[in-house]
Design a protein around this motif. Sequence first.
Motif, PDB file in Angstrom:
ATOM      1  N   ARG A 211       0.841  -1.198   0.000  1.00 59.50           N
ATOM      2  CA  ARG A 211       0.000   0.000   0.000  1.00 59.50           C
ATOM      3  C   ARG A 211       0.876   1.247   0.000  1.00 59.50           C
ATOM      4  O   ARG A 211       1.828   1.345   0.756  1.00 59.50           O
ATOM      5  CB  ARG A 211      -0.932   0.010   1.208  1.00 59.50           C
ATOM      6  CG  ARG A 211      -2.017  -1.044   1.148  1.00 59.50           C
ATOM      7  CD  ARG A 211      -2.746  -1.127   2.450  1.00 59.50           C
ATOM      8  NE  ARG A 211      -3.407   0.107   2.788  1.00 59.50           N
ATOM      9  CZ  ARG A 211      -4.683   0.392   2.470  1.00 59.50           C
ATOM     10  NH1 ARG A 211      -5.391  -0.507   1.814  1.00 59.50           N
ATOM     11  NH2 ARG A 211      -5.238   1.536   2.809  1.00 59.50           N
ATOM     12  N   LEU A 250       0.305   4.949  -8.218  1.00 64.18           N
ATOM     13  CA  LEU A 250      -0.959   4.925  -7.488  1.00 64.18           C
ATOM     14  C   LEU A 250      -2.138   4.770  -8.435  1.00 64.18           C
ATOM     15  O   LEU A 250      -3.054   3.993  -8.187  1.00 64.18           O
ATOM     16  CB  LEU A 250      -1.115   6.212  -6.669  1.00 64.18           C
ATOM     17  CG  LEU A 250      -0.512   6.242  -5.265  1.00 64.18           C
ATOM     18  CD1 LEU A 250      -0.760   7.600  -4.639  1.00 64.18           C
ATOM     19  CD2 LEU A 250      -1.090   5.160  -4.391  1.00 64.18           C
ATOM     20  N   GLU A 253      -2.341   1.261  -9.675  1.00 65.08           N
ATOM     21  CA  GLU A 253      -2.788   0.333  -8.634  1.00 65.08           C
ATOM     22  C   GLU A 253      -4.296   0.369  -8.469  1.00 65.08           C
ATOM     23  O   GLU A 253      -4.944  -0.672  -8.332  1.00 65.08           O
ATOM     24  CB  GLU A 253      -2.112   0.692  -7.312  1.00 65.08           C
ATOM     25  CG  GLU A 253      -2.597  -0.151  -6.126  1.00 65.08           C
ATOM     26  CD  GLU A 253      -2.170   0.430  -4.791  1.00 65.08           C
ATOM     27  OE1 GLU A 253      -2.832   0.114  -3.785  1.00 65.08           O
ATOM     28  OE2 GLU A 253      -1.198   1.204  -4.757  1.00 65.08           O
ATOM     29  N   VAL A 254      -4.875   1.566  -8.484  1.00 64.10           N
ATOM     30  CA  VAL A 254      -6.303   1.710  -8.213  1.00 64.10           C
ATOM     31  C   VAL A 254      -7.152   1.329  -9.417  1.00 64.10           C
ATOM     32  O   VAL A 254      -8.121   0.576  -9.299  1.00 64.10           O
ATOM     33  CB  VAL A 254      -6.618   3.155  -7.781  1.00 64.10           C
ATOM     34  CG1 VAL A 254      -8.121   3.363  -7.646  1.00 64.10           C
ATOM     35  CG2 VAL A 254      -5.926   3.478  -6.471  1.00 64.10           C
ATOM     36  N   PHE A 255      -6.791   1.805 -10.604  1.00 62.99           N
ATOM     37  CA  PHE A 255      -7.674   1.670 -11.762  1.00 62.99           C
ATOM     38  C   PHE A 255      -7.263   0.571 -12.734  1.00 62.99           C
ATOM     39  O   PHE A 255      -8.057   0.167 -13.567  1.00 62.99           O
ATOM     40  CB  PHE A 255      -7.784   3.019 -12.489  1.00 62.99           C
ATOM     41  CG  PHE A 255      -8.414   4.095 -11.661  1.00 62.99           C
ATOM     42  CD1 PHE A 255      -9.768   4.066 -11.376  1.00 62.99           C
ATOM     43  CD2 PHE A 255      -7.652   5.122 -11.123  1.00 62.99           C
ATOM     44  CE1 PHE A 255     -10.354   5.053 -10.603  1.00 62.99           C
ATOM     45  CE2 PHE A 255      -8.227   6.106 -10.349  1.00 62.99           C
ATOM     46  CZ  PHE A 255      -9.587   6.080 -10.082  1.00 62.99           C
ATOM     47  N   ARG A 289     -13.925   2.205  -6.856  1.00 65.70           N
ATOM     48  CA  ARG A 289     -12.551   1.679  -6.943  1.00 65.70           C
ATOM     49  C   ARG A 289     -11.642   2.363  -5.927  1.00 65.70           C
ATOM     50  O   ARG A 289     -10.799   1.711  -5.298  1.00 65.70           O
ATOM     51  CB  ARG A 289     -11.997   1.856  -8.361  1.00 65.70           C
ATOM     52  CG  ARG A 289     -12.532   0.832  -9.362  1.00 65.70           C
ATOM     53  CD  ARG A 289     -11.899   1.037 -10.726  1.00 65.70           C
ATOM     54  NE  ARG A 289     -12.168  -0.103 -11.587  1.00 65.70           N
ATOM     55  CZ  ARG A 289     -11.378  -1.144 -11.744  1.00 65.70           C
ATOM     56  NH1 ARG A 289     -10.241  -1.195 -11.071  1.00 65.70           N
ATOM     57  NH2 ARG A 289     -11.686  -2.144 -12.552  1.00 65.70           N
ATOM     58  N   LEU A 290     -11.786   3.650  -5.772  1.00 62.71           N
ATOM     59  CA  LEU A 290     -10.961   4.369  -4.802  1.00 62.71           C
ATOM     60  C   LEU A 290     -11.288   3.928  -3.380  1.00 62.71           C
ATOM     61  O   LEU A 290     -10.385   3.754  -2.553  1.00 62.71           O
ATOM     62  CB  LEU A 290     -11.185   5.872  -4.959  1.00 62.71           C
ATOM     63  CG  LEU A 290     -10.532   6.502  -6.198  1.00 62.71           C
ATOM     64  CD1 LEU A 290     -11.184   7.827  -6.542  1.00 62.71           C
ATOM     65  CD2 LEU A 290      -9.037   6.692  -5.970  1.00 62.71           C
ATOM     66  N   GLU A 292     -12.497   0.994  -2.442  1.00 67.88           N
ATOM     67  CA  GLU A 292     -11.992  -0.364  -2.248  1.00 67.88           C
ATOM     68  C   GLU A 292     -10.485  -0.375  -2.030  1.00 67.88           C
ATOM     69  O   GLU A 292      -9.948  -1.279  -1.379  1.00 67.88           O
ATOM     70  CB  GLU A 292     -12.355  -1.227  -3.456  1.00 67.88           C
ATOM     71  CG  GLU A 292     -13.849  -1.498  -3.584  1.00 67.88           C
ATOM     72  CD  GLU A 292     -14.216  -2.105  -4.927  1.00 67.88           C
ATOM     73  OE1 GLU A 292     -13.283  -2.308  -5.744  1.00 67.88           O
ATOM     74  OE2 GLU A 292     -15.410  -2.368  -5.158  1.00 67.88           O
ATOM     75  N   ALA A 293      -9.789   0.624  -2.583  1.00 71.98           N
ATOM     76  CA  ALA A 293      -8.336   0.700  -2.425  1.00 71.98           C
ATOM     77  C   ALA A 293      -7.937   1.430  -1.148  1.00 71.98           C
ATOM     78  O   ALA A 293      -6.739   1.642  -0.908  1.00 71.98           O
ATOM     79  CB  ALA A 293      -7.710   1.396  -3.634  1.00 71.98           C
ATOM     80  N   PHE A 295      -8.944   4.621  -0.190  1.00 64.21           N
ATOM     81  CA  PHE A 295      -8.905   6.076  -0.291  1.00 64.21           C
ATOM     82  C   PHE A 295     -10.185   6.678   0.295  1.00 64.21           C
ATOM     83  O   PHE A 295     -11.244   6.043   0.299  1.00 64.21           O
ATOM     84  CB  PHE A 295      -8.767   6.512  -1.751  1.00 64.21           C
ATOM     85  CG  PHE A 295      -7.380   6.381  -2.306  1.00 64.21           C
ATOM     86  CD1 PHE A 295      -6.544   7.481  -2.393  1.00 64.21           C
ATOM     87  CD2 PHE A 295      -6.904   5.155  -2.735  1.00 64.21           C
ATOM     88  CE1 PHE A 295      -5.266   7.363  -2.901  1.00 64.21           C
ATOM     89  CE2 PHE A 295      -5.631   5.021  -3.240  1.00 64.21           C
ATOM     90  CZ  PHE A 295      -4.803   6.128  -3.325  1.00 64.21           C
ATOM     91  N   ARG A 331      -5.023   8.601   0.747  1.00 64.75           N
ATOM     92  CA  ARG A 331      -4.858   7.380   1.527  1.00 64.75           C
ATOM     93  C   ARG A 331      -3.639   7.561   2.421  1.00 64.75           C
ATOM     94  O   ARG A 331      -2.546   7.841   1.957  1.00 64.75           O
ATOM     95  CB  ARG A 331      -4.687   6.167   0.615  1.00 64.75           C
ATOM     96  CG  ARG A 331      -4.602   4.847   1.395  1.00 64.75           C
ATOM     97  CD  ARG A 331      -4.653   3.659   0.438  1.00 64.75           C
ATOM     98  NE  ARG A 331      -3.445   3.567  -0.370  1.00 64.75           N
ATOM     99  CZ  ARG A 331      -3.294   2.684  -1.355  1.00 64.75           C
ATOM    100  NH1 ARG A 331      -4.294   1.873  -1.661  1.00 64.75           N
ATOM    101  NH2 ARG A 331      -2.187   2.652  -2.039  1.00 64.75           N
TER     102      ARG A 331
END
Length: 332
Positions: A211, A250, A253-255, A289-290, A292-293, A295, A331
Amino acid sequence: MALADSARGLPNGGGVSPAAGSGAPGSGAVAAATGGWSSFPEIVELNVGGQVYVTRRCTVVSVRDSLLWRMFSQQQPSELPRDSKGRFFLDRDGFLFRYILDYLRDLQLVLPEHFPERSRLQREAEYFQLPDLARRLAQTRAAVARPAALHRDGSICAEEPPPPLLGYLEAEPLEGGGGAVASAPSPTASRSPSGGPLLTPSQSLDGAGGRRSGYITIGYRGSYTIGREAQADAKFRRVARITVCGKTALAKEVFGETLNESRDPDRPPERYTARYYLKFNFLEQAFDRLSEAGFRMAACSSTGTCAFAPEQGGPADDKIWTSYTEYVFCRD
């Protein structure tokens, strides 16, 4: 005369390369080095996770017994998956594949400074069955890992837990008053030279659990139309494009594969960009998505204008509202 089943639908009818039949000097050695003559073209196009690469066949088969060597020397083109444009398709990380391809060209490992994706690249090397590359990546990861702990007499002790990567050493008196030894304070107590708190290891670029802390800004330009009967005639929000600003690693990783990198394709993972956008047009999908990651939204701002529809070629009584909105997510 009918062709054999293995030769149907292949370039050159699945036959021997012209060079093989010409008796050209050294042609047999080349064939042996690349796994035999093949019906593959000399220049191959690869679609790796949505990223397109064009290279020579001799490059992808340069490491014997690797996955790519088996695909492009032991199989026929008709046996490999292709995309809609006929390019050979590999469902792997398209960004990291550039380093795999660089290694295949000259068998050297060259990475950008402060490269944070070593563990993921090592996983890709293992998938493509490149043991030498995987071994080198493991060695470079060990070289940038935390330094070994020191005994109080200055000797190296591998068994003791190493100090945190980030933080500054403070002097602690020894028992009996004999000098002092350096000890690392807790991450929460660490301070930078400017007085601000330092990042803990979990907040570093390659911290525990993979992370990364940081910010991502989502922006969109939307419009909607309201007529005389606002409730009945409202034409709902239309979003043309959702932009993504922030650190490249970043955003990826997220999208993941929903991120369109065509406007800034070669941005290193530790650099920042404001030229990415998403392949979908639903804000809530981006927010999911943000979330779940890990954020959370930190701030948002919006500006808007209004114009009468006749100026835009629409009905006389309609108003067209246009707005630009940005949402800042962070995050810790």
